[in-house]
Design a protein around this motif. Structure first.
Motif, PDB file in Angstrom:
ATOM      1  N   ARG A 186      68.715  -4.228  -4.520  1.00  0.00           N
ATOM      2  CA  ARG A 186      69.372  -4.386  -5.811  1.00  0.00           C
ATOM      3  C   ARG A 186      68.582  -5.357  -6.652  1.00  0.00           C
ATOM      4  N   LEU A 187      68.618  -5.123  -7.925  1.00  0.00           N
ATOM      5  CA  LEU A 187      67.846  -5.934  -8.855  1.00  0.00           C
ATOM      6  C   LEU A 187      68.769  -6.795  -9.698  1.00  0.00           C
ATOM      7  N   CYS A 188      68.503  -8.092  -9.703  1.00  0.00           N
ATOM      8  CA  CYS A 188      69.245  -9.027 -10.545  1.00  0.00           C
ATOM      9  C   CYS A 188      68.270  -9.616 -11.543  1.00  0.00           C
ATOM     10  N   VAL A 189      68.693  -9.677 -12.786  1.00  0.00           N
ATOM     11  CA  VAL A 189      67.846 -10.159 -13.867  1.00  0.00           C
ATOM     12  C   VAL A 189      68.358 -11.510 -14.333  1.00  0.00           C
ATOM     13  N   LEU A 190      67.463 -12.464 -14.508  1.00  0.00           N
ATOM     14  CA  LEU A 190      67.793 -13.745 -15.114  1.00  0.00           C
ATOM     15  C   LEU A 190      67.172 -13.737 -16.497  1.00  0.00           C
ATOM     16  N   THR A 191      67.968 -13.995 -17.513  1.00  0.00           N
ATOM     17  CA  THR A 191      67.418 -13.996 -18.865  1.00  0.00           C
ATOM     18  C   THR A 191      66.476 -15.182 -19.034  1.00  0.00           C
ATOM     19  N   PRO A 192      65.512 -15.059 -19.939  1.00  0.00           N
ATOM     20  CA  PRO A 192      64.658 -16.215 -20.224  1.00  0.00           C
ATOM     21  C   PRO A 192      65.486 -17.300 -20.914  1.00  0.00           C
ATOM     22  N   PRO A 193      65.099 -18.565 -20.753  1.00  0.00           N
ATOM     23  CA  PRO A 193      65.867 -19.655 -21.353  1.00  0.00           C
ATOM     24  C   PRO A 193      65.980 -19.554 -22.874  1.00  0.00           C
ATOM     25  N   SER A 194      64.946 -19.067 -23.508  1.00  0.00           N
ATOM     26  CA  SER A 194      64.946 -18.852 -24.961  1.00  0.00           C
ATOM     27  C   SER A 194      64.870 -17.357 -25.220  1.00  0.00           C
ATOM     28  N   SER A 195      65.512 -16.915 -26.268  1.00  0.00           N
ATOM     29  CA  SER A 195      65.495 -15.491 -26.587  1.00  0.00           C
ATOM     30  C   SER A 195      64.088 -15.019 -26.923  1.00  0.00           C
ATOM     31  N   HIS A 220      72.032 -12.198 -15.295  1.00  0.00           N
ATOM     32  CA  HIS A 220      72.474 -13.597 -15.302  1.00  0.00           C
ATOM     33  C   HIS A 220      72.065 -14.213 -16.637  1.00  0.00           C
ATOM     34  N   VAL A 221      73.046 -14.436 -17.503  1.00  0.00           N
ATOM     35  CA  VAL A 221      72.791 -14.970 -18.844  1.00  0.00           C
ATOM     36  C   VAL A 221      72.626 -16.486 -18.731  1.00  0.00           C
ATOM     37  N   ARG A 222      71.381 -16.919 -18.817  1.00  0.00           N
ATOM     38  CA  ARG A 222      71.061 -18.339 -18.696  1.00  0.00           C
ATOM     39  C   ARG A 222      70.310 -18.764 -19.949  1.00  0.00           C
ATOM     40  N   LYS A 223      71.002 -19.446 -20.820  1.00  0.00           N
ATOM     41  CA  LYS A 223      70.430 -19.947 -22.073  1.00  0.00           C
ATOM     42  C   LYS A 223      70.740 -21.444 -22.175  1.00  0.00           C
ATOM     43  N   ARG A 279      78.151 -22.857 -27.768  1.00  0.00           N
ATOM     44  CA  ARG A 279      79.131 -21.797 -27.542  1.00  0.00           C
ATOM     45  C   ARG A 279      78.959 -20.702 -28.590  1.00  0.00           C
ATOM     46  N   ARG A 280      78.776 -21.100 -29.832  1.00  0.00           N
ATOM     47  CA  ARG A 280      78.600 -20.131 -30.918  1.00  0.00           C
ATOM     48  C   ARG A 280      77.329 -19.298 -30.705  1.00  0.00           C
ATOM     49  N   GLU A 281      76.239 -19.928 -30.313  1.00  0.00           N
ATOM     50  CA  GLU A 281      74.987 -19.205 -30.061  1.00  0.00           C
ATOM     51  C   GLU A 281      75.137 -18.246 -28.888  1.00  0.00           C
ATOM     52  N   THR A 282      75.859 -18.680 -27.854  1.00  0.00           N
ATOM     53  CA  THR A 282      76.091 -17.805 -26.703  1.00  0.00           C
ATOM     54  C   THR A 282      76.941 -16.607 -27.096  1.00  0.00           C
ATOM     55  N   ALA A 283      77.966 -16.833 -27.914  1.00  0.00           N
ATOM     56  CA  ALA A 283      78.806 -15.729 -28.391  1.00  0.00           C
ATOM     57  C   ALA A 283      77.984 -14.744 -29.222  1.00  0.00           C
ATOM     58  N   ALA A 284      77.120 -15.260 -30.074  1.00  0.00           N
ATOM     59  CA  ALA A 284      76.263 -14.383 -30.887  1.00  0.00           C
ATOM     60  C   ALA A 284      75.317 -13.582 -29.999  1.00  0.00           C
TER      61      ALA A 284
END
Length: 109
Positions: A1-10, A30-33, A38-43
């Motif tokens: 199975r493949l799990c993806v970790l997002t880059p720290p910056s978009s 895995h959303v890691r920012k 909170r507002r940036e994460t929601a966006a």
């Protein structure tokens, strides 16, 4: 199975890249920012297509989970969400935010 970790910056085209990875079989995103408000994460979550949201696991701002229908990675334990630690290299595991239980389940280094 493949799990993806997002880059720290978009990064450019991140949502479409994540969609391609989910379509190819990624079971968790895995959303890691770190540092995102909170507002940036929601966006950010609003920018993701439904298949990516269905696979998303939040690293922070867990209160957004019900609003977006995403999972929560409690205490860094993202691995129970269909991810195999055995598929990860020992050098990568050393850099991940894992609990002691997750480290114990990891392959030997």
């Amino acid at each position: 199975r493949l799990c993806v970790l997002t880059p720290p910056s978009s990064v450019p085209r991140e949502a479409s890249l994540l969609a391609s990875l989910v379509a190819a079989g990624a079971t968790a995103v895995h959303v890691r920012k770190p540092g995102a408000t909170r507002r940036e994460t929601a966006a950010y979550l609003s920018s993701l297509p439904p298949p990516v949201l269905a696979a998303a696991v939040l690293h922070a701002h867990h209160d957004l989970a019900p609003e977006f229908g995403v999972q929560v990675g409690v205490g860094g334990e993202w691995w129970p969400f269909g991810c195999s630690l055995a598929a990860l290299s020992p050098s990568l595991l050393q850099g991940l935010h894992l609990t002691e239980a997750a480290r114990a389940a990891a392959p030997p280094t």
